[in-house]
Design an enzyme around this catalytic site. Sequence first.
Site, PDB file in Angstrom:
ATOM      1  N   SER A   1       4.101   6.086  -9.683  1.00  0.00           N
ATOM      2  CA  SER A   1       3.910   4.604 -10.497  1.00  0.00           C
ATOM      3  C   SER A   1       3.497   3.450  -9.386  1.00  0.00           C
ATOM      4  O   SER A   1       3.397   3.503  -8.133  1.00  0.00           O
ATOM      5  CB  SER A   1       5.507   4.261 -10.687  1.00  0.00           C
ATOM      6  OG  SER A   1       6.236   4.643  -9.732  1.00  0.00           O
TER       7      SER A   1
ATOM      8  N   ASP B   1      11.210  -1.448  -5.163  1.00  0.00           N
ATOM      9  CA  ASP B   1      11.136  -1.011  -3.797  1.00  0.00           C
ATOM     10  C   ASP B   1       9.862  -0.392  -3.872  1.00  0.00           C
ATOM     11  O   ASP B   1       9.235   0.442  -4.502  1.00  0.00           O
ATOM     12  CB  ASP B   1      12.220  -0.126  -3.490  1.00  0.00           C
ATOM     13  CG  ASP B   1      13.573  -0.668  -3.457  1.00  0.00           C
ATOM     14  OD1 ASP B   1      13.842  -1.654  -3.737  1.00  0.00           O
ATOM     15  OD2 ASP B   1      14.554   0.163  -3.104  1.00  0.00           O
TER      16      ASP B   1
ATOM     17  N   HIS C   1      12.726  -4.200 -12.095  1.00  0.00           N
ATOM     18  CA  HIS C   1      13.559  -5.332 -12.470  1.00  0.00           C
ATOM     19  C   HIS C   1      12.703  -6.697 -12.715  1.00  0.00           C
ATOM     20  O   HIS C   1      11.642  -6.679 -12.411  1.00  0.00           O
ATOM     21  CB  HIS C   1      14.436  -5.575 -11.266  1.00  0.00           C
ATOM     22  CG  HIS C   1      15.374  -4.637 -10.856  1.00  0.00           C
ATOM     23  ND1 HIS C   1      16.622  -4.663 -10.677  1.00  0.00           N
ATOM     24  CD2 HIS C   1      15.041  -3.224 -10.444  1.00  0.00           C
ATOM     25  CE1 HIS C   1      17.203  -3.462 -10.390  1.00  0.00           C
ATOM     26  NE2 HIS C   1      16.148  -2.487 -10.149  1.00  0.00           N
TER      27      HIS C   1
END
Length: 260
Positions: A226, A86, A142
């Site tokens: 991040s 996201d 992911h």
Amino acid sequence: MKRTLFKYFVELTGNPVSSSLLKSFTTSRLSQPLVRPFSTVYHINEEEMEYPLHHYKSLQAFFTRQLQEGRRQIDDSPNTMISPVDGVLSGMGQIDASQTFLIKDHQYRLDEIMGTDKQASPYKDGFYFIFYLSPSHYHHFHYPMTGELISRYALGGVSYPVNNLGLRLGQSPFSTNHRLISEVQTPYGKMAIVKVGALNVNSIQILNASKECVKGNAFGHFSFGSTVILFVENHPDFTPTVHLNTEVKVGQPVGEWIQQ
């Protein structure tokens, strides 16, 4: 004021001593009273969290929260590449023949990010995608495609922030930050997933060492601020399917290999 304070907590600072102190505080129960205000300031969608707010005993535990199962729909088309996180797609384009491209007003060479020219060579003339994760985002990453993990290595000793300020003022932050690179062999060629960590601490956590990469499966998370960069090997039938500076979610297609 609160937003600025929280950004210090989750992105740390340029000083290793203060970063260590902030890490100690955010991982302790002393920071639990900040969980609810953090959620309010950043408009966290509490309905999709795995647990209610009171479950999280520290600010970092809340920052690294997981989602309820099924909250992200994974596009399972075999020819699509999904967003690994996201975040905001803050950079995207084709890597030119000279292996340089512009990111936030800085020029970066592919070999600087990947470590060596040999590591970079498969991605020459390929595509790159840069995803910035703000403090409000879900911070697990992911696999964007199904394939086999063929290499994983860490680079970088000096760290700079990966937020916009760091990109403006840091000295090539993407090539000097602590980063962990996972290379995956997919049916359409190689893909590099570059996780860029936060300041002065090891903030990239890997779940397992399995070589099997399943599209949509989580394989780690960030403990502090991040950014994720994807490099995709050049393929004549590959094309991006999203626009620059758009908000994306895990499982959403961001590119595809057009089937002839």
